[in-house]
Design a protein around this motif. Structure first.
Motif, PDB file in Angstrom:
ATOM      1  N   UNK A 100       0.839  -1.202   0.000  1.00 18.12           N
ATOM      2  CA  UNK A 100       0.000   0.000   0.000  1.00 18.12           C
ATOM      3  C   UNK A 100       0.873   1.251   0.000  1.00 18.12           C
ATOM      4  N   UNK A 101       0.429   2.236  -0.781  1.00 18.16           N
ATOM      5  CA  UNK A 101       1.164   3.491  -0.873  1.00 18.16           C
ATOM      6  C   UNK A 101       0.505   4.496   0.076  1.00 18.16           C
ATOM      7  N   UNK A 102       1.242   4.999   1.066  1.00 21.59           N
ATOM      8  CA  UNK A 102       0.631   5.940   2.009  1.00 21.59           C
ATOM      9  C   UNK A 102       1.491   7.188   2.153  1.00 21.59           C
ATOM     10  N   UNK A 103       0.842   8.342   2.338  1.00 25.15           N
ATOM     11  CA  UNK A 103       1.625   9.558   2.518  1.00 25.15           C
ATOM     12  C   UNK A 103       2.297   9.549   3.893  1.00 25.15           C
ATOM     13  N   UNK A 104       3.481  10.146   3.960  1.00 21.86           N
ATOM     14  CA  UNK A 104       4.205  10.196   5.229  1.00 21.86           C
ATOM     15  C   UNK A 104       4.472  11.644   5.590  1.00 21.86           C
ATOM     16  N   UNK A 105       4.558  11.875   6.882  1.00 24.55           N
ATOM     17  CA  UNK A 105       4.872  13.206   7.384  1.00 24.55           C
ATOM     18  C   UNK A 105       6.304  13.168   7.904  1.00 24.55           C
ATOM     19  N   UNK A 106       7.061  14.223   7.580  1.00 24.05           N
ATOM     20  CA  UNK A 106       8.404  14.309   8.132  1.00 24.05           C
ATOM     21  C   UNK A 106       8.271  14.902   9.533  1.00 24.05           C
ATOM     22  N   UNK A 107       8.518  14.091  10.537  1.00 18.69           N
ATOM     23  CA  UNK A 107       8.294  14.520  11.924  1.00 18.69           C
ATOM     24  C   UNK A 107       9.431  15.421  12.395  1.00 18.69           C
ATOM     25  N   UNK A 108      10.655  14.983  12.206  1.00 21.95           N
ATOM     26  CA  UNK A 108      11.808  15.764  12.653  1.00 21.95           C
ATOM     27  C   UNK A 108      13.079  15.203  12.054  1.00 21.95           C
ATOM     28  N   UNK A 109      14.124  16.008  12.130  1.00 25.43           N
ATOM     29  CA  UNK A 109      15.436  15.582  11.632  1.00 25.43           C
ATOM     30  C   UNK A 109      16.390  15.399  12.791  1.00 25.43           C
ATOM     31  N   UNK A 110      17.410  14.592  12.572  1.00 27.23           N
ATOM     32  CA  UNK A 110      18.510  14.474  13.518  1.00 27.23           C
ATOM     33  C   UNK A 110      19.734  15.018  12.793  1.00 27.23           C
ATOM     34  N   UNK A 111      20.100  16.253  13.106  1.00 28.04           N
ATOM     35  CA  UNK A 111      21.179  16.902  12.359  1.00 28.04           C
ATOM     36  C   UNK A 111      22.551  16.526  12.884  1.00 28.04           C
ATOM     37  N   UNK A 112      22.582  15.671  13.884  1.00 33.45           N
ATOM     38  CA  UNK A 112      23.864  15.199  14.379  1.00 33.45           C
ATOM     39  C   UNK A 112      24.232  13.892  13.688  1.00 33.45           C
ATOM     40  N   UNK A 116      16.280  11.192   9.433  1.00 32.83           N
ATOM     41  CA  UNK A 116      14.972  11.841   9.553  1.00 32.83           C
ATOM     42  C   UNK A 116      13.998  10.818  10.137  1.00 32.83           C
ATOM     43  N   UNK A 117      12.978  11.355  10.800  1.00 37.21           N
ATOM     44  CA  UNK A 117      11.927  10.514  11.346  1.00 37.21           C
ATOM     45  C   UNK A 117      10.649  10.805  10.563  1.00 37.21           C
ATOM     46  N   UNK A 118      10.047   9.754  10.025  1.00 39.53           N
ATOM     47  CA  UNK A 118       8.805   9.893   9.274  1.00 39.53           C
ATOM     48  C   UNK A 118       7.691   9.211  10.059  1.00 39.53           C
ATOM     49  N   UNK A 243       8.468  14.025  19.445  1.00 38.81           N
ATOM     50  CA  UNK A 243       7.786  15.268  19.821  1.00 38.81           C
ATOM     51  C   UNK A 243       7.832  16.265  18.659  1.00 38.81           C
ATOM     52  N   UNK A 244       8.695  16.012  17.688  1.00 34.54           N
ATOM     53  CA  UNK A 244       8.687  16.850  16.490  1.00 34.54           C
ATOM     54  C   UNK A 244       9.791  17.885  16.449  1.00 34.54           C
ATOM     55  N   UNK A 245      10.673  17.877  17.444  1.00 35.51           N
ATOM     56  CA  UNK A 245      11.747  18.861  17.398  1.00 35.51           C
ATOM     57  C   UNK A 245      13.001  18.244  16.812  1.00 35.51           C
ATOM     58  N   UNK A 246      13.662  19.019  15.949  1.00 37.90           N
ATOM     59  CA  UNK A 246      14.900  18.525  15.361  1.00 37.90           C
ATOM     60  C   UNK A 246      15.938  18.292  16.451  1.00 37.90           C
ATOM     61  N   UNK A 247      16.688  17.216  16.309  1.00 34.46           N
ATOM     62  CA  UNK A 247      17.787  16.952  17.237  1.00 34.46           C
ATOM     63  C   UNK A 247      19.043  17.599  16.651  1.00 34.46           C
TER      64      UNK A 247
END
Lengths: 663, 369
Positions: A100-112, A116-118, A243-247
Motif C-alpha cells: 500500500x502506498x501511504x503519505x508520510x509526514x516528516x516529523x523531525x530531523x537528527x542533524x547530528x 529523519x523521522x517519518x 515530539x517533532x523537534x529537530x535533534x
C-alpha cells in the motif's frame, strides 16, 4: 607415548577433515544464512518516493529514484537517511510492506547523525525489526546492507562485515558492504536478521559544505566504507524525537587552540557570549580535563565525548584553571549566537626589521580605535595581549581570539626603552575603508627592483588535470617574502588578464599583493563546477609562493562574484577576504557560521542600476548578522567588465585589502 | 568405530569426549559435503577453471578515460569470443590474449547494438579451447554469491589470469541507466552486484556462481538513473545463446531492448473526462485543471487542483510524463491514479467509457443535433 602420538594423529585428521568440509560448504551455509537474514528483516524495509522539491542541492543533481526507510514502531514511525530528503520534497510517499502506498509526514530531523523521522498512518500494525544491542556488535561479524531502491517488491542486498565501531567520534559503526543511494536509510543487519544500524552517508572530516550537509560523505559510496547509526541509539532518542523537534548537535560554545586535534590539549581560546560555556563562567585559558567522568587529554578525546551528544543534553564537565579544578553541569546548546572577532586597532608591519627584538611592530593605528584612544603610536612594538606573550603576528591573532567585542583587554607595548601597559575595551572589526594616509608601507625591507615594467609580465600557471587558463603576477621578485594574494576570477580571455595586470601593476608591488587571474573552464563562464578547479589552484599557488592566508582574497563580478563567495566561505581557513562586484550570495548557499580561528572580511561593490541591488543589500545584512565584517562600496558608473573599474575604485579595493591583517 | 578408538587410546574421559565430538562433527560434515559434492569443493579450482575461459582484448583507444583494452569470454571450443561492443573493437588490429598467453588476431563477426555485445572469432585450428557453454548458463537469486572475472584496469597481462572479485547479487531489476545524459538502449533485467565489478576494462568479463557456471556478462560503465551512482551489473547469460546465434547469422537486431511499446489507441485524460493545466514549464506539475461533469473522472471523485503523483505506481513529475505514461496504455485499460489533495494521498481507479459512447459524441459533434 605411542597412544599419545596416535591420539594427536586422529585429532589432526579430524581437524583436517573439518577444515576441508568447512571450506566446502561454509560458503553454501553462509549464503543460506544471508538469505534467511534478509528475509527476516525485509518486512521492515520500506520504499520511499518523494514528490517535488529541488532538482539540485549545491552542484549535486539529486536522482529522482525511490529511496529506503526502516520501520521502527508498529504504529508507523519510520527512520530514514537525511540524504533522501535533501531536496526538501513537498510530499513523501511510503510503500508499506503490504504494497500500500501511504503519505508520510516528516516529523523531525537528527542533524547530528543525519537521519529523519517519518510517520505514516497504518491500519495494520507494522513489523518492527529486532535490534542488536550496540554492546554486542563486534568488528568482523557479518553485516548485510538492505535497500529498496531498485525494486519495490524485493530488497537489494549487499554483504560485508562490520569494519569498525565508534566511528565519526562515536556516532556510527562502519561496514565494508556496499552503501550508496541504493540503501541509505535502509538497515544494516546481522546474520540473524536483526538490525545493527541505519545506513547513512557521513563525512570523515569536517566537510566543505559543513557537517550538517545532507550530501556530505556521499562520495564514499560503494567504496568499502559505509556507515550506520546503531538502531539502539535511534530507539533511545525516539521518545524525544517524536515530539517533532529537530535533534541538533550539542555545543559547548568554546573555541579551542588550533592544531593537531590528537596532540593539542583542549585549552579554551575563546568563549562564545551567551553560550553554555559562558554561563558556566569558563574563561580563555581554562583547560577541559574531563567530560562525564571520562578524562580527556586531547581535543580528539574531547570530541569523542561531546560529538555524540545533542542540544539539551546535560553533561558534567571538569575544567582546570591554574591549580584549581572546577566541575560544572552544562546543558549543551543547539545554536550559538554569531561569533564576532574583537578589534584592538592596529595595523602590523609584515616583516621584522633587522636587530629588532620579538614582537609586532605597529605600522599604523586605526583612527578612533581602542588602540588610538589608548595612545598607541606607529613604531610601538606590541609585546603582550591579555596573558599571551606576543612574539609574532600569529601569536597576536591567536591572542585576540580569546576576546569578544566589548570585552576588556590588557596589552603591553614597548616604545623605545619603555614598556607601556594599557587596559582597553575592545571593539568589533571595522567596516570602513581606511584613507591612504593611515596606510604607510608595511615592509621594512626595500624592493630590489623598484620600477614597474609595462606591459606587466604575466606568467602562466599550469594546473595538472585542468584546462583553464591561469596567470599570475608576483608581488616580489624575492621568493622568501610573504605576499598577499588576490585571486581574480576573470570571465573574459587573456587580453583582459593583461589589462587587469597592467592596472594592478603598481598596487601589487607597493602593497605586496600577488595577482592571480583565473579564467573559467567552460566558455559559458564560471559555474559551481569550477569550485574544484579553483581549490586546486589555491593549493597550487600556496605551494609555489609564500602566501599570507589572512591577506588572501578572491574577487569576481556577477556569476564569478557568486563563485568567489562560495569559494571564500568554503575555505575560510585559507582565504581572508572576498570581493564581489554586483553579485548576490549564491542562492543555494547556507551561510556558514563565523568562527574564531578563521577571519573573513567581505567587500561588496555595487554599480549604479545593478538589478541585484535589493538582494545585495539583504545579503549585506545577512553577512553582518552572521558576524562577517562587510564593507560596501558604491561605484560612480556601471561596469560591464572587470577592467572597467576605474583607478579610484581599484585604489579603494587596494586600501580595503591592505587592512585585511588589522588587529 | 568410537569403541575402537576408545580401545585404541584407553585415554581418559575428557580426551574421549574431544575425540567423539570431532569425529561426529566431521562425519556429519562429510555427509553434507557428499550431498553437495559439486559445491565449490575447491574454490581455487573453480576460479582457475573459469579464468581459463576469459580472455584479454586489446584494440583501439589509449587516451585518458578511453582504455584500449577490455575483456571477453570464450563461448565455443573453436574460438568464438563474446565481448562488449565498444570503441576498443574499432580497429583492424584487434588482439586477443588467452589465459595461457597465446595471442590471436581477432575477427569481428557481428554485434548487438542494444545489448552492446559483439562476437569475435579467433582462427584456432584445434577445437580444444576451454569455453563457457551459453546453453548451460544459469540464473541466480538475490543474495547469492558470485564471482566477477575480468581484466579490469588491465592488471593482468600475457599469461596472467584475469582478476577475480567476489560479492553477492544485490538485485535483479530492469536496467535504468545512462551514459552521460544518453539513456542505455538495453532496458530489460540485469543482475545488479554489490561488488565494484564494472570498472574500466571489465566490460565483457564473466559473472559466474561459486561452481564456476556462467551467470552473466559484465556490462560497460553506466550510471543508474535512479540513484545517480555508477552501476555494477551483468547482463544475464541465460538468453544470450540465441542472441549470439542471431549475431553470427547476421540478423538485424533490435536497436532497443525492453522498451515499452506505445498503445495502438492510447488512453487520454480527455477520454477519462479531465484536463490537465496548460503545459507551459519544462516540468509543469500535473494538476487537474477541469473535470467534465458525469465523466468517469467525475464519478470516481477527481477534482480540479488535484495533483497527480503516480499512474499505476509510476511516479509522474510533469504533464509530459503523464502523457507519456498514458501513451503506453490502451484506451480501455483500467488505470489507477494517485492524487495529492491537501497533503493526503488518495487512490482512484478509472476506466474510460465504452468506445461506443465516444463515437456517438463525435458523431453528434460532427453532424449536430
Amino acid at each position: 607415548m605411542r597412544f599419545r602420538v596416535v591420539f594427536f594423529l586422529i585429532i589432526a585428521l579430524g581437524c583436517f577433515s573439518i577444515a576441508n568440509a568447512e571450506r566446502a560448504d561454509l560458503g553454501l551455509l553462509e549464503e543460506q544464512a544471508f538469505q534467511a537474514a534478509v528475509e527476516r528483516a525485509a518486512t521492515s524495509v520500506v520504499q520511499i518516493r518523494t514528490v517535488g522539491g529541488l532538482d539540485r542541492v549545491g552542484k549535486t543533481v539529486i536522482a529522482q529514484g525511490p529511496t529506503t526507510g526502516l520501520i521502527i514502531s508498529a504504529d508507523g514511525y519510520i527512520v530514514s537517511s537525511a540524504f533522501n530528503f535533501a531536496q526538501q520534497p513537498t510530499s513523501i510517499l511510503v510503500q508499506t510492506p503490504s504494497g500500500k502506498q501511504v503519505p508520510a509526514k516528516l516529523v523531525a530531523r537528527d542533524k547530528n547523525r543525519m537521519l529523519v523521522l517519518l510517520k505514516v498512518d497504518s491500519d495494520v500494525p507494522l513489523t518492527v525489526p529486532e535490534t542488536v544491542p550496540t554492546g554486542e556488535i563486534h568488528v568482523g561479524q557479518w553485516a548485510i546492507a538492505l535497500g529498496r531502491t531498485f525494486q519495490a517488491d524485493r530488497v537489494g542486498v549487499s554483504v560485508g562485515i562490520v569494519s569498525a565501531l565508534n566511528r565519526m567520534f562515536g556516532r556510527v559503526i562502519q561496514t565494508d558492504a556496499s552503501v550508496s543511494v541504493a540503501n541509505y536509510g535502509g538497515p544494516l543487519i546481522d546474520l540473524h536478521g536483526r538490525v545493527l544500524g541505519v545506513l547513512v552517508p557521513m563525512a570523515p572530516q569536517q566537510s566543505a559544505g559543513g557537517e550538517q550537509n545532507e550530501l556530505a560523505g556521499t562520495e564514499f559510496y560503494d567504496s568499502g566504507i559505509g556507515f550506520a547509526v546503531p538502531l539502539e541509539h535511534v530507539l533511545g532518542v525516539l521518545q524525544r524525537w517524536r515530539q517533532g523537534e529537530d535533534l541538533l548537535p550539542g555545543k559547548l560554545g568554546v573555541g579551542l587552540k588550533q592544531g593537531n586535534a590528537h596532540l593539542q590539549s583542549p585549552r579554551i581560546t575563546s568563549v562564545w557570549p551567551g553560550s553554555p560555556a559562558a554561563t558556566a563562567g569558563w574563561q580563555p585559558g581554562d583547560v577541559i580535563v574531563a567530560v562525564d567522568g571520562h578524562a580527556v587529554g586531547t581535543q580528539a578525546q574531547l570530541r569523542f565525548q561531546v560529538k555524540p551528544l545533542y542540544a539539551g543534553d546535560r553533561v558534567a564537565v571538569r575544567i582546570r584553571r591554574g591549580e584549581q579544578e572546577i566541575e560544572s553541569q552544562i546543558t549543551l546548546a543547539g545554536e550559538l549566537g554569531a561569533y564576532r572577532h574583537a578589534f584592538l586597532g592596529l595595523l602590523p608591519m609584515r616583516d621584522a626589521s633587522r636587530g629588532e627584538e620579538k614582537g609586532v611592530t605597529v605600522r599604523s593605528v586605526w583612527p578612533d580605535s581602542p588602540a588610538a584612544k589608548a595612545g598607541v603610536r606607529s613604531g610601538d612594538v606590541l609585546k603582550k595581549i591579555g596573558e599571551t606573550e606576543v612574539h609574532s603576528l600569529g601569536d597576536a591573532f591567536e591572542a585576540m581570539e580569546s576576546f569578544q567585542p566589548n570585552s576588556t583587554a590588557k596589552f603591553v607595548v614597548r616604545r623605545e626603552k619603555r614598556k607601556i601597559s594599557r587596559t582597553v575595551k575592545l571593539g568589533a572589526l571595522p567596516e570602513e575603508i581606511l584613507l591612504r594616509e593611515f596606510l604607510p608601507r608595511a615592509f621594512h625591507v626595500e624592493d630590489s627592483q623598484p620600477t614597474d615594467q609595462h606591459p606587466a609580465e604575466l606568467v602562466p600557471l599550469k594546473l595538472p588535470e585542468f584546462s583553464a587558463e591561469v596567470w599570475f603576477l608576483s608581488a616580489f621578485d624575492e621568493k622568501d617574502r610573504r605576499a598577499g594574494l588576490l585571486l581574480w576570477l576573470a570571465e573574459q580571455g587573456s587580453e583582459e588578464a593583461q589589462q587587469l595586470a597592467d592596472a594592478w601593476q603598481t598596487i601589487r608591488r607597493r602593497d605586496g599583493v600577488t595577482l592571480l587571474i583565473a579564467h573559467p573552464q567552460s566558455e559559458a563562464g564560471f559555474s559551481a563546477d569550477d569550485l574544484e578547479y579553483l581549490e586546486t589552484l589555491l593549493r597550487t599557488a600556496r605551494q609555489r609562493m609564500r602566501i599570507d592566508p589572512r591577506r588572501s582574497a578572491v574577487a569576481g563580478r556577477g556569476k564569478a562574484g557568486q563563485l568567489a563567495f562560495a569559494l571564500a566561505l568554503r575555505r575560510k581557513n585559507k582565504i581572508g577576504g572576498v570581493i564581489s562586484i554586483d553579485a548576490p550570495l549564491p542562492r543555494a548557499l547556507k551561510l556558514p557560521a563565523n568562527l574564531p580561528g578563521n577571519r573573513l572580511a567581505v567587500l561588496v561593490i555595487e554599480s549604479p542600476g545593478s538589478s541585484f541591488a535589493p538582494l545585495i543589500h539583504k545579503n549585506i545584512e545577512q553577512l553582518r548578522e552572521a558576524g562577517y565584517p562587510t564593507s560596501w562600496l558604491q561605484l560612480p558608473a556601471a561596469v560591464h567588465e572587470d577592467t572597467e573599474l576605474d583607478g579610484l575604485a581599484r585604489e579603494s579595493i587596494a586600501r580595503w585589502f591592505d587592512g585585511l591583517d588589522k588587529l | 568405530m568410537i569403541c575402537e578408538i576408545y580401545k585404541l587410546l584407553r585415554c581418559n574421559r575428557r580426551m574421549l569426549a574431544h575425540c567423539v565430538r570431532f569425529h561426529i562433527a566431521s562425519c556429519v560434515l562429510f555427509t553434507f559435503l557428499a550431498a553437495n559434492a559439486t559445491w565449490g569443493a575447491n574454490l581455487q579450482q573453480t576460479i582457475r577453471e573459469a579464468q581459463a575461459k576469459v580472455v584479454k582484448i586489446y584494440g583501439a583507444g589509449g587516451l585518458r578515460g578511453m582504455e584500449a583494452y577490455q575483456t571477453g569470454i570464450l563461448i565455443s571450443p573453436s574460438g568464438d569470443v563474446l565481448t562488449a561492443l565498444s570503441y576498443v573493437l574499432d580497429t583492424d588490429d584487434l588482439t586477443v590474449i588467452l589465459d595461457d598467453g597465446r595471442k590471436w588476431q581477432a575477427e569481428l563477426l557481428g554485434s548487438d547494438p542494444a545489448r552492446e555485445l559483439a562476437v569475435l572469432h579467433l582462427a584456432v585450428e584445434e577445437q580444444s579451447l576451454n569455453y563457457f557453454d551459453l546453453q548451460e548458463a544459469v540464473e541466480v537469486e538475490v543474495g547469492q554469491r558470485v564471482l566477477a572475472l575480468s581484466n579490469l584496469y588491465g592488471i593482468a597481462t600475457g599469461e596472467e589470469p584475469v582478476s577475480v572479485l567476489q560479492g553477492v547479487v544485490t538485485a535483479e531489476a530492469p536496467l535504468d541507466a545512462r551514459r552521460g545524459s544518453e539513456r542505455s538502449r538495453y532496458r530489460d533485467s540485469v543482475y545488479i552486484l554489490d561488488v565494484v565489478a564494472n570498472n574500466p576494462g571489465a566490460a565483457g568479463g564473466a559473472l559466474v556462481d561459486w561452481q564456476g557456471r556462467l551467470v552473466g556478462v559484465l556490462g560497460k560503465e553506466l550510471r543508474s538513473r535512479m540513484t545517480g551512482t555508477w552501476l555494477n551489473y551483468a547482463l544475464p547469460a541465460k538468453d544470450l545463446a540465441q542472441v549470439v546465434d542471431d549475431i553470427k547469422a547476421g540478423k538485424e537486431l533490435q536497436q532497443v531492448v525492453g522498451e515499452r511499446v506505445a498503445a495502438e489507441e492510447s488512453l487520454s485524460a480527455e477520454s477519462l473526462g479531465f484536463q490537465l493545466v496548460p503545459d507551459v514549464l519544462p516540468r509543469t506539475p500535473p494538476y487537474i485543471d477541469s473535470v467534465r461533469p458525469d465523466s468517469p473522472a467525475d464519478r470516481a471523485g477527481l477534482r480540479t487542483d488535484d495533483l497527480i503523483v503516480f499512474v499505476d505506481r509510476e511516479p509522474i513529475a510533469s504533464c509530459k510524463a503523464f502523457h507519456r505514461a498514458f501513451g503506453f496504455r490502451e484506451f480501455d485499460e483500467l488505470v489507477s491514479l494517485s492524487i495529492l489533495r491537501d497533503g493526503a494521498l488518495l487512490e482512484f481507479h478509472l476506466q474510460a467509457e465504452e468506445v461506443q459512447a465516444v463515437v456517438d459524441d463525435e458523431g453528434e459533434a460532427g453532424t449536430g443535433p
